[in-house]
Design an enzyme around this catalytic site. Structure first.
Site, PDB file in Angstrom:
ATOM      1  N   CYS A 177       0.839  -1.194   0.000  1.00 24.71           N
ATOM      2  CA  CYS A 177       0.000   0.000   0.000  1.00 24.71           C
ATOM      3  C   CYS A 177       0.879   1.251   0.000  1.00 24.71           C
ATOM      4  CB  CYS A 177      -0.902  -0.013   1.231  1.00 24.71           C
ATOM      5  SG  CYS A 177      -1.881   1.488   1.462  1.00 24.71           S
ATOM      6  N   CYS A 226      16.307 -16.174 -25.858  1.00 29.73           N
ATOM      7  CA  CYS A 226      15.687 -17.456 -25.515  1.00 29.73           C
ATOM      8  C   CYS A 226      14.904 -17.310 -24.215  1.00 29.73           C
ATOM      9  CB  CYS A 226      16.740 -18.553 -25.371  1.00 29.73           C
ATOM     10  SG  CYS A 226      16.039 -20.182 -25.008  1.00 29.73           S
ATOM     11  N   CYS A 254      27.881 -22.826 -14.433  1.00 27.25           N
ATOM     12  CA  CYS A 254      28.454 -21.478 -14.516  1.00 27.25           C
ATOM     13  C   CYS A 254      27.866 -20.637 -15.639  1.00 27.25           C
ATOM     14  CB  CYS A 254      29.977 -21.554 -14.676  1.00 27.25           C
ATOM     15  SG  CYS A 254      30.527 -22.249 -16.257  1.00 27.25           S
ATOM     16  N   CYS A 304      67.329   5.035 -33.773  1.00 30.01           N
ATOM     17  CA  CYS A 304      68.296   5.700 -32.902  1.00 30.01           C
ATOM     18  C   CYS A 304      67.964   5.454 -31.440  1.00 30.01           C
ATOM     19  CB  CYS A 304      68.296   7.192 -33.208  1.00 30.01           C
ATOM     20  SG  CYS A 304      69.397   8.145 -32.145  1.00 30.01           S
ATOM     21  N   CYS A 313      57.414  16.718 -20.215  1.00 34.21           N
ATOM     22  CA  CYS A 313      58.660  16.263 -19.610  1.00 34.21           C
ATOM     23  C   CYS A 313      59.864  16.621 -20.493  1.00 34.21           C
ATOM     24  CB  CYS A 313      58.604  14.757 -19.382  1.00 34.21           C
ATOM     25  SG  CYS A 313      60.115  14.047 -18.694  1.00 34.21           S
TER      26      CYS A 313
END
Length: 530
Positions: A177, A226, A254, A304, A313
């Protein structure tokens, strides 16, 4: 459900006679030949699982609802509430119901007994919806759950129920309810009367799901689209490979593809490894080097050895020794700092690639064989039957050979996952496993070549048209039947050996297997090795 007006209760969601269907199909653990006698085929020990269509599930539900309705003298809607609460366990419901009927009713939300009787003045009474607060509603414009206390307008009820069905899923089967403190259940009779056809269909699906998902021995077929379920028979011995009516074969335990002879844990470990980022990490370690300054990994794509890290960097260093390029004067002296780790990383990648490539190749070959079998059954067999004047039923040996190929490809695929997880220190077991695997693989290749290439040469033309004569057909038939039988025996012995952990052939006294004529080989393959 209680309506203020004189409308009759809605009919139960399912009538007891609404479903009339046969039980699902039963299968044995093995695919028996057509020539097997009926006594062997009907042995109880061979009955392991049942495929259930939605109609079969509804039939079972209706039987239980009818039983509870007649035994407890309750309505269909009340019986459904009780069975859903007890997860369709009628035995447990019966035990507790007769111990304390009133307590069970209150616990499941069946608070009121019977419908509310209108008083003489009810026709003139006006109601207020406690959700939208609309006032002066007529009796026919409101209703309540079986608490007989909280009334809401029809519009709010429809919205409340629809929201529950679309957002709560199976929770809509135990809808209460709208009053927060009221435990009264909203029965399926009320839901059926107030929902749209679309929502009613969803509710039916949840209702069916509640039966399947509450049973420990029933699971849905994992094939997309399915709607069948598979029930494992009680007393099963751990053989979990099942085939749904949609033709999908899978492990009931599984939910993955059939993987005999591997245990589910090994299969799941293999799938996790294939899908994880671990192999990417190994590749980075093997084929990149970290910038000595910012530690980001860099791949060498020029000849090289002078490397420059990317912005911001921009550090310059030697690829070989990772030294500062500005002070670099040569790095021809050998050190073992990280080279061992990189060598191990490369070896690990090469090893994994070896097993994965063969696993994937056999999986692909299996999928192709499934397609070839479909083409054979739908197109080529009828044409071949007409050409050599042999009934289609006598051409089943070709179908059986392709089924054997599909099954053997599946087994061979998973043996490579088995080999990947074999401990390296079990050298004797590993060598013997590889020998068994190799012999089975050679047998499968001979069978697959015969069914695919030889059939095309002897029975089909270059354009796929049937060209066989009866004499050629007879020779092909004898050859294919022989190879099918031999290959099946090879793989059955391989599977049996792996399921037993090669315990019969591996011991501390057993020497490595290098010679196919080894006595241990003969113990495994018997007459096949002569």
């Amino acid at each position: 459900m209680n309506w203020v007006d004189d409308d009759e209760d809605a009919a139960g969601y399912f009538s007891n006679n609404s479903i009339d269907s046969d039980d699902g199909h039963c299968y044995g653990i093995d695919d028996n030949d057509d020539n097997n006698n009926n006594d062997e085929a009907n042995k109880p020990s061979e009955k392991r699982y049942t495929v259930l269509a939605e109609s079969d599930i509804q039939h079972r539900q209706n039987e239980q609802i009818s039983h509870i309705t007649s035994l407890f003298s309750v309505s269909n809607a009340e019986a459904i509430v009780l069975l859903c609460h007890y997860k369709w366990d009628s035995s447990r419901l019966l035990d507790q119901w007769f111990d304390d009927e009133e307590s069970i009713q209150n616990k499941v939300g069946l608070l009121a007994k019977g419908n509310v009787k209108k008083s003489k003045s009810s026709k003139n009474k006006r109601y207020s919806c406690e959700i939208c607060f609309e006032e002066k509603l007529l009796a026919k414009q409101v209703c309540s759950a079986n608490c007989n206390d909280h009334y809401y307008c029809i519009t709010c009820w429809k919205s409340y129920i629809s929201t529950s069905i679309n957002e709560s899923g199976l929770g809509s089967l135990t809808l209460r309810c709208p009053e927060p403190k009221c435990p009264a259940i909203v029965g399926q009779d009320m839901i059926s009367k107030l929902t749209s056809k679309k929502d009613e269909k969803k509710y039916l699906q949840y209702f069916i799901r509640s039966y399947v998902e509450s049973r420990v021995n029933i699971k849905w077929c994992p094939s997309p689209g399915c709607d069948r379920a598979v029930e494992l028979e009680h007393g099963g011995t751990g053989e979990y490979d099942v085939t749904c009516d949609c033709s999908l074969s899978f492990c009931w335990n599984c939910g993955e593809d059939c993987h005999r002879p591997l245990e589910c844990k090994i299969v799941l470990d293999w799938i996790v490894k294939n899908n994880s980022e671990a192999e990417n990490t190994m590749w980075i370690l093997a084929y990149t080097k970290p910038c000595p300054k910012c530690k980001r990994h860099i791949e060498k794509n020029h000849g090289c050895s002078h490397m420059t890290c990317s912005a911001p960097c921009r550090y310059e260093f030697c690829w070989l020794c990772l030294g500062d390029w500005m002070n670099h004067s040569g790095c021809n002296r050998y050190t073992q700092t990280e080279e061992k780790q990189r060598t191990l990383a490369r070896q690990s990648i090469i090893r994994y690639t070896h097993y994965y490539e063969r696993w994937a190749s056999n999986h692909k070959s299996m999928q192709k064989a499934i397609q070839d079998l479909h083409n054979l059954q739908t197109i080529q067999l009828p044409e071949l039957s007409d050409r050599v004047s042999v009934p289609v039923t006598q051409l089943e040996f070709i179908v059986e050979s392709w089924k054997q190929i599909i099954e053997c490809r599946r087994v061979l695929k998973w043996t490579y996952a088995y080999g990947f997880f074999m401990p390296e220190h079990e050298d004797v077991k590993k060598k013997f496993f590889e020998y068994l695997q190799g012999e089975a693989e050679l047998g499968l290749e001979r069978l697959h070549h015969c069914a695919e290439i030889e059939m095309s040469k002897k029975l089909l033309g270059d354009d796929g048209e049937i060209k066989a004569e009866f004499g050629d057909f007879g020779k092909f038939r004898a050859e294919l039947i022989k190879l099918t039988k031999v290959t099946g025996t090879y793989f059955e012995n391989l599977v049996t050996g792996l399921e037993n952990g090669l315990s019969e052939v591996v011991s501390s006294e057993v020497p490595p297997v290098d010679d196919p004529s080894d006595v241990l080989s003969k113990r495994i393959f018997g007459q096949l090795m002569i």
